[in-house]
Design an enzyme around this catalytic site. Structure first.
Site, PDB file in Angstrom:
ATOM      1  N   HIS A 129       0.866  -1.185   0.000  1.00  0.00           N
ATOM      2  CA  HIS A 129       0.000   0.000   0.000  1.00  0.00           C
ATOM      3  C   HIS A 129       0.901   1.232   0.000  1.00  0.00           C
ATOM      4  O   HIS A 129       1.217   1.799   1.043  1.00  0.00           O
ATOM      5  CB  HIS A 129      -0.915  -0.009   1.234  1.00  0.00           C
ATOM      6  CG  HIS A 129      -0.209  -0.334   2.512  1.00  0.00           C
ATOM      7  ND1 HIS A 129       0.424   0.606   3.285  1.00  0.00           N
ATOM      8  CD2 HIS A 129       0.022  -1.522   3.126  1.00  0.00           C
ATOM      9  CE1 HIS A 129       0.977   0.028   4.337  1.00  0.00           C
ATOM     10  NE2 HIS A 129       0.762  -1.263   4.263  1.00  0.00           N
ATOM     11  N   CYS A 188      -5.864 -23.009  32.836  1.00  0.00           N
ATOM     12  CA  CYS A 188      -5.358 -21.679  33.186  1.00  0.00           C
ATOM     13  C   CYS A 188      -5.006 -20.906  31.924  1.00  0.00           C
ATOM     14  O   CYS A 188      -4.942 -21.451  30.810  1.00  0.00           O
ATOM     15  CB  CYS A 188      -4.151 -21.806  34.106  1.00  0.00           C
ATOM     16  SG  CYS A 188      -2.701 -22.530  33.314  1.00  0.00           S
ATOM     17  N   CYS A 219      -5.397  -9.365  34.494  1.00  0.00           N
ATOM     18  CA  CYS A 219      -5.495 -10.718  33.949  1.00  0.00           C
ATOM     19  C   CYS A 219      -5.555 -11.712  35.100  1.00  0.00           C
ATOM     20  O   CYS A 219      -4.746 -11.643  36.027  1.00  0.00           O
ATOM     21  CB  CYS A 219      -4.304 -11.023  33.047  1.00  0.00           C
ATOM     22  SG  CYS A 219      -4.189  -9.956  31.600  1.00  0.00           S
TER      23      CYS A 219
END
Length: 331
Positions: A129, A188, A219
């Site tokens: 781009h 976890c 967190c």
């Protein structure tokens, strides 16, 4: 006897591995390697331990040339994915890797595969781009199929819902961008990338240390969402304001519990412990003397343990609250 198939085998049926000393028969190792390579679980570990099998052993045990070539391809891809300077061509049906070390200042890259030649950006890894800024790097590939554009609105909405549900279980490693899926089984949020070995948090997708979930980052060790900013700030303020009272209360409870609890525990253990024959051989006076000596000894040791626990634990807690938490509030 082979530990995998549990069949008796002659000694020559057990090949020697360079990575470890475990032994399995040829047939079991060949079947194990076929499954591992077919499922792209490369590098391949020993079926009995985490030791990685050497490529020479894999080539020796895999009889099919096609599987050996696939093993080499997967092994090369794993190494390239773990390299932070490697970029993959974004063109459809092109998996060509471009070594782009030192291309940050000149980000225009060109795919070198014959017949492709796609130009793309080093930073955002999207088609080149020249007149616009880099867009955000997509966190995960589109899970929709190419035929999703032809689907009806109801089917499209259902497909987007499924893609969103799957995207929550599939994320990319923050270091090597390898795709990782987390099974929603209540496990976890401490993740370990098997490609580059990066240890990261599943919620914030940042590389972490062992104290990440103890820090006021929002967190949680378990859970699907991190805390909101408001909840995190309120929790941190509560910790700063209530730390003296909570620490004093904890120390006030710990001192008598440790000082009195250790002698009681040692006395009960000496009174009821030990083999039955030894206990039966002691007279009542000897048992009383043994219990009394253990209690007196623990009465002498328990104040030392209490002082060490309080003297080390209280400063650590105060340092954490008025160091880490306060710094997090000031950010």
């Amino acid at each position: 006897e082979c530990p995998l198939c549990l069949l008796p085998q002659p000694p020559e049926a057990f090949p020697t591995l360079a990575s470890c000393t475990h032994r399995s028969c040829w047939a079991c190792l060949e079947q194990y390697l076929r499954l591992a390579v077919s499922e792209s679980r490369v590098p391949v570990s020993c079926p009995h331990c985490p030791a990685v099998l050497q490529p020479a052993d894999v080539h020796r045990l895999l009889p099919e040339p096609a599987l050996r070539d696939k093993y080499e391809e997967f092994l090369l891809r794993r190494l390239l994915v773990a390299d932070p300077g490697t970029r993959w061509c974004p063109a459809p049906d092109c998996s060509y890797a471009v070594f782009a070390h030192g291309c940050a200042e000149c980000p225009r890259l060109t795919c070198g595969r014959e017949g492709c030649g796609t130009e793309f950006c080093y930073h955002c890894r999207q088609p080149w781009h020249p007149d616009g800024p880099c867009g955000p790097v997509p966190p995960a590939p589109s899970l929709a199929t190419p035929t999703a554009q032809l689907a009806q609105p109801e089917e499209l909405a259902h497909g987007e819902a499924l893609a969103q549900a799957e995207a929550e279980d599939i994320k990319v490693c923050p270091r090597c961008s390898a795709f990782i899926m987390k099974i929603n089984d209540g496990s976890c949020n401490r993740m370990n990338c098997t490609v580059c070995g990066c240890l990261f948090c599943w919620l914030c997708l940042r590389e972490i240390s062992d104290v990440h979930f103890l820090s006021p980052s929002g967190c949680t060790f378990w859970g699907k969402r991190p805390w909101s900013r408001t909840r995190r700030i309120l929790w941190q303020l509560g910790m700063v304001l209530g730390a003296p009272m909570v620490i004093s209360l904890a120390a006030g409870v710990a001192v008598p519990v440790i000082t009195i609890g250790i002698p009681i525990y040692m006395g009960r253990k000496v009174l009821a412990g030990g083999p039955g024959s030894r206990r039966s051989s002691l007279s009542g006076c000897q048992q009383c003397l043994s219990v009394t000596s253990s209690v007196l000894l623990s009465l002498f040791v328990s104040p030392i343990i209490t002082a060490l626990t309080v003297g080390v634990g209280v400063p650590l807690m105060l340092t954490y609250v008025y160091g880490t938490v306060v710094l997090s509030l000031c950010r």
